[in-house]
Design an enzyme around this catalytic site. Structure first.
Site, PDB file in Angstrom:
ATOM      1  N   GLU A 124     -22.329 -20.130 -15.268  1.00 15.50           N
ATOM      2  CA  GLU A 124     -21.272 -21.134 -15.110  1.00 15.50           C
ATOM      3  C   GLU A 124     -21.511 -21.842 -13.775  1.00 15.50           C
ATOM      4  O   GLU A 124     -21.360 -21.227 -12.713  1.00 15.50           O
ATOM      5  CB  GLU A 124     -19.910 -20.426 -15.159  1.00 15.50           C
ATOM      6  CG  GLU A 124     -18.763 -21.329 -15.444  1.00 15.50           C
ATOM      7  CD  GLU A 124     -18.973 -22.228 -16.669  1.00 15.50           C
ATOM      8  OE1 GLU A 124     -19.276 -21.709 -17.760  1.00 15.50           O
ATOM      9  OE2 GLU A 124     -18.837 -23.463 -16.515  1.00 15.50           O
ATOM     10  N   SER A 125     -21.906 -23.107 -13.849  1.00 16.47           N
ATOM     11  CA  SER A 125     -22.329 -23.803 -12.624  1.00 16.47           C
ATOM     12  C   SER A 125     -21.206 -23.902 -11.595  1.00 16.47           C
ATOM     13  O   SER A 125     -21.466 -23.822 -10.387  1.00 16.47           O
ATOM     14  CB  SER A 125     -22.889 -25.182 -12.970  1.00 16.47           C
ATOM     15  OG  SER A 125     -21.958 -25.928 -13.710  1.00 16.47           O
TER      16      SER A 125
ATOM     17  N   CYS B 107     -30.351 -24.169 -17.832  1.00 17.27           N
ATOM     18  CA  CYS B 107     -28.961 -24.472 -18.185  1.00 17.27           C
ATOM     19  C   CYS B 107     -28.078 -24.741 -16.959  1.00 17.27           C
ATOM     20  O   CYS B 107     -28.220 -25.781 -16.334  1.00 17.27           O
ATOM     21  CB  CYS B 107     -28.431 -23.367 -19.096  1.00 17.27           C
ATOM     22  SG  CYS B 107     -27.129 -23.973 -20.160  1.00 17.27           S
TER      23      CYS B 107
ATOM     24  N   ARG C  78     -23.641 -23.806 -24.710  1.00 21.49           N
ATOM     25  CA  ARG C  78     -22.843 -24.781 -23.952  1.00 21.49           C
ATOM     26  C   ARG C  78     -23.743 -25.579 -23.015  1.00 21.49           C
ATOM     27  O   ARG C  78     -23.496 -25.686 -21.805  1.00 21.49           O
ATOM     28  CB  ARG C  78     -21.710 -24.072 -23.199  1.00 21.49           C
ATOM     29  CG  ARG C  78     -20.764 -23.355 -24.168  1.00 21.49           C
ATOM     30  CD  ARG C  78     -19.713 -22.519 -23.471  1.00 21.49           C
ATOM     31  NE  ARG C  78     -18.961 -23.328 -22.554  1.00 21.49           N
ATOM     32  CZ  ARG C  78     -18.874 -23.084 -21.237  1.00 21.49           C
ATOM     33  NH1 ARG C  78     -19.480 -22.067 -20.705  1.00 21.49           N
ATOM     34  NH2 ARG C  78     -18.154 -23.860 -20.482  1.00 21.49           N
TER      35      ARG C  78
ATOM     36  N   HIS D   4     -32.327 -21.655 -23.040  1.00 20.29           N
ATOM     37  CA  HIS D   4     -32.463 -20.337 -22.389  1.00 20.29           C
ATOM     38  C   HIS D   4     -33.741 -19.633 -22.858  1.00 20.29           C
ATOM     39  O   HIS D   4     -33.678 -18.775 -23.752  1.00 20.29           O
ATOM     40  CB  HIS D   4     -31.260 -19.453 -22.734  1.00 20.29           C
ATOM     41  CG  HIS D   4     -29.994 -19.870 -22.062  1.00 20.29           C
ATOM     42  ND1 HIS D   4     -29.575 -19.339 -20.862  1.00 20.29           N
ATOM     43  CD2 HIS D   4     -29.068 -20.789 -22.416  1.00 20.29           C
ATOM     44  CE1 HIS D   4     -28.432 -19.898 -20.510  1.00 20.29           C
ATOM     45  NE2 HIS D   4     -28.108 -20.789 -21.434  1.00 20.29           N
TER      46      HIS D   4
ATOM     47  N   GLU E 289     -35.254 -17.313 -21.552  1.00 21.57           N
ATOM     48  CA  GLU E 289     -35.159 -15.864 -21.267  1.00 21.57           C
ATOM     49  C   GLU E 289     -34.503 -15.103 -22.417  1.00 21.57           C
ATOM     50  O   GLU E 289     -34.580 -13.875 -22.468  1.00 21.57           O
ATOM     51  CB  GLU E 289     -34.411 -15.630 -19.935  1.00 21.57           C
ATOM     52  CG  GLU E 289     -32.900 -15.817 -19.954  1.00 21.57           C
ATOM     53  CD  GLU E 289     -32.434 -17.275 -19.996  1.00 21.57           C
ATOM     54  OE1 GLU E 289     -33.274 -18.178 -20.125  1.00 21.57           O
ATOM     55  OE2 GLU E 289     -31.216 -17.487 -19.919  1.00 21.57           O
TER      56      GLU E 289
HETATM   57  N1  GLN Z   1     -21.652 -24.985 -19.524  1.00 24.33           N
HETATM   58  C1  GLN Z   1     -22.163 -24.285 -18.376  1.00 24.33           C
HETATM   59  C2  GLN Z   1     -21.903 -25.047 -17.092  1.00 24.33           C
HETATM   60  O1  GLN Z   1     -21.419 -26.126 -17.116  1.00 24.33           O
HETATM   61  C3  GLN Z   1     -23.639 -24.003 -18.527  1.00 24.33           C
HETATM   62  C4  GLN Z   1     -23.869 -23.050 -19.677  1.00 24.33           C
HETATM   63  C5  GLN Z   1     -25.054 -22.175 -19.519  1.00 24.33           C
HETATM   64  O2  GLN Z   1     -25.640 -22.027 -18.447  1.00 24.33           O
HETATM   65  N2  GLN Z   1     -25.389 -21.513 -20.593  1.00 24.33           N
HETATM   66  O3  GLN Z   1     -22.187 -24.563 -16.045  1.00 24.33           O
END
Ligand code: GLN
Length: 207
Positions: free
Chosen positions: A55-56, A85, A150, A185, A187
């Site tokens: 989650e950024s 991501c 996401r 991803h 990984e």
């Molecule tokens: N939706 C996440 C974000 O905004 C990123 C999702 C992920 O890293 N799988 O940070």
């Protein structure tokens, strides 16, 4: 691209939040020493870094200023990075939907969670490979799976940024010199990861 011996290489994985452990396993499978990076002192021991998904917004909160400043300086100086991501969101120049701070280490713009609710998670069994991608990966590595969770959409790539893989026309793996950025991803896909191997090749070639 050939597989290289990576026994001696120590690689860091930013381990503040998210799926850093899955990256560590992939890198260990490829023969690296892996350390979890949480402070700027950890950067001294490593030859490249993975910025994982997660989650950024949370990662930004947990990233201390010393670590961010030192990391940015190293990346701008050519230090090898693999961002996936949320990691891509952290490195981007501009982040939209909603606007969010970022490190501005890579000249791309991204939109967060851009594929909508129904596509928050999806697997593309084979990402499309571009002409640049074909030059970068060996023929046996052209079939690369894309696990999207996401995911952000890369809405603009800067002049020196090459697109290596796309999905439905959107860039999903881009490269600028020392930086490799995947909105999926790698990984999480089973077996050998050409994306991690490419990152390790950057490290081997970076003296
Ligand atoms: N939706 C996440 C974000 O905004 C990123 C999702 C992920 O890293 N799988 O940070």
């Amino acid at each position: 691209m050939s597989q290289t011996t990576t026994t001696q290489i120590t690689v860091g994985v930013l381990s503040l939040q998210g799926d850093f452990a899955a990256h560590a396993s992939k890198l260990s499978e490829l023969g690296c020493n892996v350390i979890e990076v949480r402070s700027s002192a950890d950067l001294e021991q490593i030859r490249g870094i993975v910025i994982p998904g997660g989650e950024s917004t949370t990662m930004l909160k947990l990233l201390d200023r010393n670590l961010a400043t030192q990391l940015l300086k190293m990346i701008r100086g050519g230090f090898p990075v693999l961002a996936t991501c949320a990691g891509v969101i952290l490195l981007a120049k501009h982040v939209r939907r909603p606007e969010q701070e970022s490190l501005d280490a890579l000249d791309i713009d991204v939109e967060r969670n851009a594929y909508g609710r129904q596509l928050q998670s999806s697997i593309a069994s084979q990402l499309e490979i571009t002409a640049e991608g074909k030059k970068t990966f060996t023929a046996s590595q052209h079939s690369i799976e894309g696990v999207f969770i996401r995911a952000p959409r890369i809405t603009r790539t800067g002049q020196d940024t090459q697109t290596l893989l796309t999905s439905k026309g959107d860039p999903v793996l881009v490269r600028k010199h020392n930086i490799l950025a995947a909105t999926f991803h790698p990984e999480l896909s089973p077996g050998f990861s050409p994306v991690h191997q490419l990152f390790l090749n950057f490290i081997s070639n970076n003296h």
